[in-house]
Enzyme design. Structure first.
Site, PDB file in Angstrom:
ATOM      1  CG  HIS A   1       3.645  -6.664  34.484  1.00 18.93           C
ATOM      2  ND1 HIS A   1       4.664  -7.066  35.326  1.00 18.93           N
ATOM      3  CD2 HIS A   1       4.126  -6.806  33.230  1.00 18.93           C
ATOM      4  CE1 HIS A   1       5.701  -7.437  34.625  1.00 18.93           C
ATOM      5  NE2 HIS A   1       5.420  -7.287  33.337  1.00 18.93           N
TER       6      HIS A   1
ATOM      7  CD  GLU B   1       7.258  -7.630  26.896  1.00 25.43           C
ATOM      8  OE1 GLU B   1       7.190  -7.071  25.774  1.00 25.43           O
ATOM      9  OE2 GLU B   1       7.571  -7.035  27.944  1.00 25.43           O
TER      10      GLU B   1
END
Length: 214
Positions: free
Chosen positions: A11, A86
């Protein structure tokens, strides 16, 4: 032999990246720089006429927003997958890397030691995280065997994918950087994984920020 290719994208930048604050599962949006990175990355993929069959993204908005830039350029819809998040960093989430050793010194020391079994007070151990990411990757691979998958995720998650594809042990120190909005290529030939290319940021004109979540 069917070869399944993954183009892995981290990202774009968030304010917490800039502040060196540990994000984990905390749902932080892209900042303006991150939005620009995502847009530039998506335009670069369009310019090189990247061919892919399906787009996947972590459900956290910093990844979903990055995938959104690809959706805009290519006219596709991403498939959201919570398993691509994550690592959950437990009690360390929300702390900067300067605050963590002051507020949670023992936990920070455990984190830095790469203890494979410690869940960081409510988070995930490295083993749990690795198993989640590897299972997610294998599920996607089997679902789209022989295809090219574009996948947007997070620095720690991509590090785990690199370890899987390169047979790097969980105990070892991070071997590669995972810059924001970088392109990282791995493949599976039906039997084994391999890394084709890693940490390509040439399309970002030096605006990428190295991973701070590990």
């Amino acid at each position: 032999m069917k070869i399944t290719r993954f183009c892995l994208v981290r990202h774009g930048e968030t304010d917490w990246n800039v502040a060196r604050r540990l994000q984990g599962h905390t749902d932080i949006p892209l900042n303006q720089h991150g939005l620009a990175q995502a847009a530039q990355m998506a335009k670069a993929l369009k310019a090189i006429n990247l061919q892919f069959d399906v787009l996947y993204s972590s459900d956290l908005q910093r990844a979903a927003n990055t995938a959104g830039a690809i959706e805009t350029q290519f006219g596709v819809k991403s498939l959201s997958d919570q398993a691509l998040r994550e690592r959950h960093l437990g009690a360390l989430q929300g702390l900067t890397i300067d605050e963590a050793p002051q507020i949670k010194p023992e936990l920070w020391s455990i984190h830095l030691s790469r203890n494979l079994d410690h869940p960081l007070e409510g988070g995930e151990s490295i083993k749990q995280f690795a198993n989640r990411i590897h299972t997610a990757l294998e599920n996607i691979r089997m679902r789209h065997e022989g295809k090219t998958i574009l996948l947007v995720s997070h620095g720690g998650a991509l590090d785990m994918m690199y370890r899987l594809a390169s047979s790097q042990s969980l105990e070892s120190e991070k071997a590669v950087a995972v810059p924001n909005a970088s392109l990282n290529w791995i493949r599976h030939n039906g039997q084994t994984w391999q890394v084709d290319k890693w940490a390509d940021t040439s399309h970002l004109k030096n605006v990428a920020l190295d991973n701070l979540d590990l």
